[in-house]
Design an enzyme around this catalytic site. Structure first.
Site, mmCIF file in Angstrom:
data_model
loop_
_atom_site.group_PDB
_atom_site.id
_atom_site.type_symbol
_atom_site.label_atom_id
_atom_site.label_comp_id
_atom_site.label_asym_id
_atom_site.label_seq_id
_atom_site.Cartn_x
_atom_site.Cartn_y
_atom_site.Cartn_z
ATOM 1 N N LEU A 171 0.819 -1.128 0.010
ATOM 2 C CA LEU A 171 0.080 0.118 -0.017
ATOM 3 C C LEU A 171 0.915 1.159 0.094
ATOM 4 O O LEU A 171 1.563 1.283 0.876
ATOM 5 C CB LEU A 171 -0.846 -0.001 1.204
ATOM 6 C CG LEU A 171 -2.030 0.784 1.436
ATOM 7 C CD1 LEU A 171 -3.005 0.451 -0.068
ATOM 8 C CD2 LEU A 171 -2.953 0.476 2.565
ATOM 9 N N ASP A 172 0.672 2.118 -0.969
ATOM 10 C CA ASP A 172 1.778 3.279 -1.055
ATOM 11 C C ASP A 172 1.793 4.008 0.270
ATOM 12 O O ASP A 172 0.971 4.232 0.812
ATOM 13 C CB ASP A 172 1.112 4.213 -2.128
ATOM 14 C CG ASP A 172 1.411 3.536 -3.701
ATOM 15 O OD1 ASP A 172 2.253 2.719 -3.799
ATOM 16 O OD2 ASP A 172 0.912 4.038 -4.742
ATOM 17 N N PRO A 173 3.163 4.561 0.196
ATOM 18 C CA PRO A 173 3.189 5.564 1.559
ATOM 19 C C PRO A 173 1.917 6.689 1.648
ATOM 20 O O PRO A 173 1.694 7.139 2.661
ATOM 21 C CB PRO A 173 4.580 6.000 1.356
ATOM 22 C CG PRO A 173 5.453 5.134 0.479
ATOM 23 C CD PRO A 173 4.112 4.508 -0.336
ATOM 24 N N LEU A 174 1.655 7.134 0.482
ATOM 25 C CA LEU A 174 0.613 7.961 0.314
ATOM 26 C C LEU A 174 -0.854 7.581 0.882
ATOM 27 O O LEU A 174 -1.448 8.311 1.445
ATOM 28 C CB LEU A 174 0.318 8.551 -0.976
ATOM 29 C CG LEU A 174 -0.695 9.512 -1.477
ATOM 30 C CD1 LEU A 174 -0.555 10.838 -0.795
ATOM 31 C CD2 LEU A 174 -1.002 9.558 -3.104
ATOM 32 N N ALA A 175 -0.895 6.317 0.682
ATOM 33 C CA ALA A 175 -2.151 5.661 1.237
ATOM 34 C C ALA A 175 -2.187 5.472 2.663
ATOM 35 O O ALA A 175 -1.288 5.157 3.139
ATOM 36 C CB ALA A 175 -2.540 4.570 0.278
#
EC number: 5.4.99.25
Length: 324
Positions: A50-54
């Protein structure tokens, strides 16, 4: 000044699934390692990055549950995405530099038409700022070097897009989709369909297969708990398979199944099943039925089965309701 030595911990077998609400800015692996350390677990793995942004649902597997992590990787996902209309960025999300700005002049009918256009089977071009590899190197590494490489469109399935909120240049949508869907690309494509451009400004995963945000815990809350409370949060090893049909074997058949032997069953063919021993119900592994034979796929070891049944095992949460 010398750094203090990191505290050594005694690892031990831990089995189950932790539903983590991943914090913003953390990589999936960093979150996994922190939870593994807090649980003193010997073996752990996550179920897809899961992307760091998410933020949002990141199922973490421990011990015997790691054998079934691929199931969650392959499962459908659900997200709540926030789109910033009128701006395109270098990365397709808020971390990039704004490359283009256009006026936003859309109405509700145009929004509905745009999301409907991307519902169903669609082709997506993987973004350059992604972990997908080409020639053994992640695409984002090429992007950071200023190189754009050729990519092949990928077929994905968007089951539904629901508009949750819309105000000025901010559009919030709920998306249910197949694995491998790039929500960042979907945001950009919706922006282009609207004629104003868009980028992804926030993303939260809300479901993965049968698992949802219900019962998730943050790393901060996990760190504040004592050890017994942390262990009590673990979902059963079979939580990742909770929406699969089940087969229950008697003691003799269960013992043979655990050795990898095929068993004859008077049941129709089925591609994926949960298999249990007799009461107290013991999860044995996954299987499928072909031509009347129950064929093992992924098995727990006898030691793992016994560990899950042991009264000394950590307090078990309420079991998930069996699939019909």
């Amino acid at each position: 000044m010398a750094q203090p030595a990191r505290q050594k911990i005694s690892r031990r077998p831990v089995h189950g699934v932790l539903l983590l609400d991943k914090p913003l800015g953390w990589s999936s692996n960093d979150a996994l390692q922190k939870a593994k350390w807090l649980l003193r677990a010997e073996k752990a793995g996550h179920t897809g990055t899961l992307d760091p942004l998410a933020t949002g649902l990141l199922p973490l597997c421990f011990g015997a549950a790691t054998k079934f992590s691929q199931i969650s990787l392959d499962a459908d996902k659900a997200y709540r995405a926030t789109l910033r209309l009128g701006q395109r960025t270098t990365t397709g999300d808020r971390e990039g530099t704004v490359t283009e700005e256009r006026p936003v002049a859309v109405d509700a009918a145009q929004l509905q038409a745009a999301v409907a256009r991307f519902t169903g089977a669609i082709a997506q071009l993987p973004p350059m700022h992604s972990a997908l590899k080409k020639d053994g190197k992640a695409l984002y590494e090429y992007a950071r070097a200023g190189t754009v490489v050729e990519r092949t469109p990928r077929q994905v399935q968007i089951h539904a897009i629901d508009i949750v909120g819309w105000q000025d240049a901010e559009l919030v949508i709920d998306v249910r989709c197949s694995k491998g869907t790039y929500i960042r690309t979907l945001a950009e494509d919706i922006g282009e369909a609207l004629g104003c451009g868009a980028h992804l400004s926030a993303l939260r995963r809300t479901a993965s297969g049968p698992l949802t945000l219900a019962g998730t815990v943050t790393l901060a809350d996990l760190e504040a708990m004592d050890e017994a409370a942390r262990l009590a949060l673990l979902q059963p090893v079979d939580a990742l398979l909770a929406d699969w049909p089940q087969v229950v074997l008697d003691a003799d058949e269960a013992g043979r199944f655990l050795t990898g032997l095929r068993r004859r069953l008077l049941q129709p063919d089925a591609p994926a099943l949960r298999v249990y021993g007799p009461q107290p119900r013991a999860f044995l592994g996954s299987a499928h039925i072909t031509a009347g034979e129950l064929i093992p796929d992924r098995l727990l070891s006898p030691a793992e089965v016994q560990s899950l049944l042991s009264p000394l095992q950590h307090p078990a949460p309420e079991p998930l309701q069996a699939a019909a």
